[in-house]
Design a protein around this motif. Structure first.
Motif, PDB file in Angstrom:
ATOM      1  N   THR A  14       0.826  -1.210   0.000  1.00 61.24           N
ATOM      2  CA  THR A  14       0.000   0.000   0.000  1.00 61.24           C
ATOM      3  C   THR A  14       0.857   1.256   0.000  1.00 61.24           C
ATOM      4  N   THR A  15       1.896   1.236   0.825  1.00 54.08           N
ATOM      5  CA  THR A  15       2.805   2.383   0.906  1.00 54.08           C
ATOM      6  C   THR A  15       3.532   2.603  -0.409  1.00 54.08           C
ATOM      7  N   THR A  16       3.971   1.519  -1.042  1.00 55.71           N
ATOM      8  CA  THR A  16       4.712   1.628  -2.303  1.00 55.71           C
ATOM      9  C   THR A  16       3.852   2.247  -3.396  1.00 55.71           C
ATOM     10  N   VAL A  17       2.623   1.782  -3.529  1.00 56.55           N
ATOM     11  CA  VAL A  17       1.721   2.335  -4.547  1.00 56.55           C
ATOM     12  C   VAL A  17       1.467   3.820  -4.281  1.00 56.55           C
ATOM     13  N   ALA A  18       1.184   4.152  -3.025  1.00 57.23           N
ATOM     14  CA  ALA A  18       0.934   5.553  -2.676  1.00 57.23           C
ATOM     15  C   ALA A  18       2.164   6.412  -2.925  1.00 57.23           C
ATOM     16  N   LEU A  19       3.336   5.884  -2.604  1.00 54.36           N
ATOM     17  CA  LEU A  19       4.568   6.644  -2.796  1.00 54.36           C
ATOM     18  C   LEU A  19       4.839   6.919  -4.268  1.00 54.36           C
ATOM     19  N   LEU A  20       4.613   5.949  -5.124  1.00 60.06           N
ATOM     20  CA  LEU A  20       4.847   6.171  -6.553  1.00 60.06           C
ATOM     21  C   LEU A  20       3.915   7.250  -7.090  1.00 60.06           C
ATOM     22  N   ILE A  21       2.689   7.283  -6.592  1.00 61.07           N
ATOM     23  CA  ILE A  21       1.734   8.301  -7.026  1.00 61.07           C
ATOM     24  C   ILE A  21       2.157   9.686  -6.534  1.00 61.07           C
ATOM     25  N   ILE A  22       2.622   9.754  -5.285  1.00 60.44           N
ATOM     26  CA  ILE A  22       3.020  11.036  -4.697  1.00 60.44           C
ATOM     27  C   ILE A  22       4.400  11.484  -5.178  1.00 60.44           C
ATOM     28  N   LEU A  98       9.490   8.375   1.883  1.00 57.06           N
ATOM     29  CA  LEU A  98       9.377   9.294   0.746  1.00 57.06           C
ATOM     30  C   LEU A  98      10.698   9.560   0.037  1.00 57.06           C
ATOM     31  N   PRO A  99      11.800   9.845   0.742  1.00 57.03           N
ATOM     32  CA  PRO A  99      13.052  10.120   0.011  1.00 57.03           C
ATOM     33  C   PRO A  99      13.564   8.928  -0.787  1.00 57.03           C
ATOM     34  N   PHE A 100      13.232   7.720  -0.371  1.00 57.88           N
ATOM     35  CA  PHE A 100      13.699   6.533  -1.083  1.00 57.88           C
ATOM     36  C   PHE A 100      12.927   6.308  -2.388  1.00 57.88           C
ATOM     37  N   ALA A 101      11.813   6.982  -2.538  1.00 55.97           N
ATOM     38  CA  ALA A 101      11.069   6.947  -3.796  1.00 55.97           C
ATOM     39  C   ALA A 101      11.367   8.160  -4.656  1.00 55.97           C
ATOM     40  N   VAL A 102      11.505   9.323  -4.012  1.00 56.24           N
ATOM     41  CA  VAL A 102      11.707  10.567  -4.762  1.00 56.24           C
ATOM     42  C   VAL A 102      13.086  10.616  -5.418  1.00 56.24           C
ATOM     43  N   GLN A 103      14.135  10.259  -4.673  1.00 55.83           N
ATOM     44  CA  GLN A 103      15.492  10.441  -5.185  1.00 55.83           C
ATOM     45  C   GLN A 103      15.789   9.613  -6.435  1.00 55.83           C
ATOM     46  N   PRO A 104      15.446   8.316  -6.490  1.00 57.60           N
ATOM     47  CA  PRO A 104      15.692   7.565  -7.735  1.00 57.60           C
ATOM     48  C   PRO A 104      14.926   8.138  -8.924  1.00 57.60           C
ATOM     49  N   LEU A 105      13.697   8.595  -8.678  1.00 56.42           N
ATOM     50  CA  LEU A 105      12.917   9.170  -9.771  1.00 56.42           C
ATOM     51  C   LEU A 105      13.497  10.507 -10.218  1.00 56.42           C
ATOM     52  N   ARG A 106      13.916  11.312  -9.261  1.00 53.27           N
ATOM     53  CA  ARG A 106      14.529  12.588  -9.619  1.00 53.27           C
ATOM     54  C   ARG A 106      15.798  12.363 -10.438  1.00 53.27           C
ATOM     55  N   ASN A 107      16.626  11.412 -10.016  1.00 45.50           N
ATOM     56  CA  ASN A 107      17.850  11.098 -10.764  1.00 45.50           C
ATOM     57  C   ASN A 107      17.530  10.638 -12.180  1.00 45.50           C
ATOM     58  N   ALA A 108      16.492   9.817 -12.312  1.00 43.69           N
ATOM     59  CA  ALA A 108      16.114   9.303 -13.636  1.00 43.69           C
ATOM     60  C   ALA A 108      15.613  10.433 -14.538  1.00 43.69           C
ATOM     61  N   PHE A 109      14.815  11.332 -13.983  1.00 44.26           N
ATOM     62  CA  PHE A 109      14.295  12.446 -14.781  1.00 44.26           C
ATOM     63  C   PHE A 109      15.416  13.413 -15.167  1.00 44.26           C
ATOM     64  N   PHE A 143      11.749   4.168 -11.785  1.00 45.68           N
ATOM     65  CA  PHE A 143      10.508   3.683 -11.180  1.00 45.68           C
ATOM     66  C   PHE A 143      10.721   2.330 -10.510  1.00 45.68           C
ATOM     67  N   VAL A 144      11.492   1.459 -11.156  1.00 40.05           N
ATOM     68  CA  VAL A 144      11.755   0.132 -10.590  1.00 40.05           C
ATOM     69  C   VAL A 144      12.529   0.262  -9.281  1.00 40.05           C
ATOM     70  N   VAL A 145      13.595   1.066  -9.302  1.00 41.62           N
ATOM     71  CA  VAL A 145      14.411   1.250  -8.096  1.00 41.62           C
ATOM     72  C   VAL A 145      13.583   1.888  -6.988  1.00 41.62           C
ATOM     73  N   ALA A 146      12.790   2.902  -7.332  1.00 37.89           N
ATOM     74  CA  ALA A 146      11.963   3.572  -6.332  1.00 37.89           C
ATOM     75  C   ALA A 146      10.971   2.606  -5.694  1.00 37.89           C
ATOM     76  N   LEU A 209      18.916  -5.190  -7.037  1.00 33.00           N
ATOM     77  CA  LEU A 209      19.092  -3.798  -7.463  1.00 33.00           C
ATOM     78  C   LEU A 209      20.436  -3.590  -8.146  1.00 33.00           C
ATOM     79  N   LEU A 210      21.496  -4.210  -7.607  1.00 33.32           N
ATOM     80  CA  LEU A 210      22.826  -4.073  -8.211  1.00 33.32           C
ATOM     81  C   LEU A 210      22.870  -4.698  -9.599  1.00 33.32           C
ATOM     82  N   VAL A 211      22.267  -5.881  -9.735  1.00 34.71           N
ATOM     83  CA  VAL A 211      22.229  -6.541 -11.048  1.00 34.71           C
ATOM     84  C   VAL A 211      21.403  -5.728 -12.028  1.00 34.71           C
TER      85      VAL A 211
END
Length: 221
Positions: A14-22, A98-109, A143-146, A209-211
Motif C-alpha cells: 500500500t505504501t509503495t503504490v501511494a509513494l509512486l503516485i506522490i 518518501l526520500p527513497f522513492a523521490v530520489q531515484p525518480l529525480r535522478n532518472a528524470f 521507477f523500478v528502483v523507487a 538492485l545491483l544486477v
C-alpha cells in the motif's frame, strides 16, 4: 505469524503504490525546476534519512492524535485519531520512505535531460501526453528502483512503526515489532528464524538492485 507477515506485506504494498503516485510529480518538479527553494524542498523530503525514526514518529503521533488541528476535518466525519491504526501506519510509512522513492525518480528524470520532452513538444504532444509516452518510459529504471526501495524500506521500519502503531495485534503489529517482541520475550529460536528471513530478503533485494543497475548501464551504452 502468517497474519503478521500478511499485514506487513499489505503495509509495504500500500505504501509503495501511494509513494509512486506522490513521488512521481514531486520528483518531476524537483528535476525540472530551478531556484534556491528547489533544494530547500528536496532537503525537507530527505529529512527522514537523517532524522532518528523515533523523532519522526513522535511528531507524526502528535499530528495524528485527537488533539491535533490536522485531525479536525476527519473528526467531523467521526474519525477521532489515526494513531495506532493501519491507516496511520500507511501515512507514517509514506513520510518515512518518501526520500527513497523521490530520489531515484529525480535522478532518472534529470538523466533524461530536456531534449526528449522538447522533441515531443515539437511533434504536438501536450505536457501530460509527453510525460506518459516519453518521460515515463525513459525513466522506467528509476521507477523500478523507487518501488523496490520503498517496499523494502517499509518492510524493515521499526522506530516510526513503534511510535505511531504500538504493535496492536491484527492492526499495527508488523514483522519489525514481532522481532522486538520475540527478543524481549527471550524466544531466541523464533527470533533467529525471523531475523534470518529478513537478512535473506535484504540481501536478495540489494543484489537484485545491483544486477538491475548493471544491466541498465550496459543497455544505456
Amino acid at each position: 505469524m502468517l497474519d503478521i507477515v500478511w499485514l506487513t506485506l499489505k503495509l509495504a504494498a500500500t505504501t509503495t503504490v501511494a509513494l509512486l503516485i506522490i513521488a512521481t510529480p514531486l520528483a518531476w518538479w524537483l528535476a525540472r525546476s530551478r531556484g534556491w527553494w528547489v533544494e530547500a524542498v528536496a532537503a525537507v523530503v530527505a529529512l527522514p534519512i537523517v532524522l532518528p525514526p523515533t523523532v519522526l514518529g513522535f511528531y507524526l503521533l502528535l499530528a495524528m492524535g485527537p488533539d491535533s488541528p490536522l485531525m479536525a476535518p476527519l473528526q467531523a466525519l467521526g474519525v477521532r485519531t489515526l494513531a495506532f491504526t493501519f491507516e496511520g501506519l500507511v501515512i507514517g510509512s509514506i513520510v518515512y520512505s518518501l526520500p527513497f522513492a523521490v530520489q531515484p525518480l529525480r535522478n532518472a528524470f534529470e538523466a533524461m535531460g530536456p531534449r526528449p520532452m522538447e522533441a515531443a513538444a515539437t511533434l504536438g504532444a501536450g505536457p501530460f501526453d509527453a510525460f506518459f509516452s516519453v518521460a515515463a518510459p525513459l525513466a522506467r529504471p528509476g521507477f523500478v528502483v523507487a518501488a523496490v526501495l520503498a517496499f523494502a524500506h517499509t518492510l524493515g521500519e521499526f522506530g516510526v512503526v513503534l511510535m505511531i502503531g504500538g504493535g496492536v495485534p491484527g492492526e499495527t503489529e508488523v514483522l519489525s515489532i514481532e522481532m522486538f517482541r520475540l527478543v524481549e520475550a527471550l524466544e531466541w529460536e523464533k527470533a533467529h528464524l525471523l531475523a534470518g528471513g529478513l537478512v535473506i530478503f535484504a540481501f536478495v533485494t540489494v543484489l537484485g538492485l545491483l544486477v538491475f543497475d548493471r544491466r541498465t548501464r550496459r543497455v544505456g551504452r
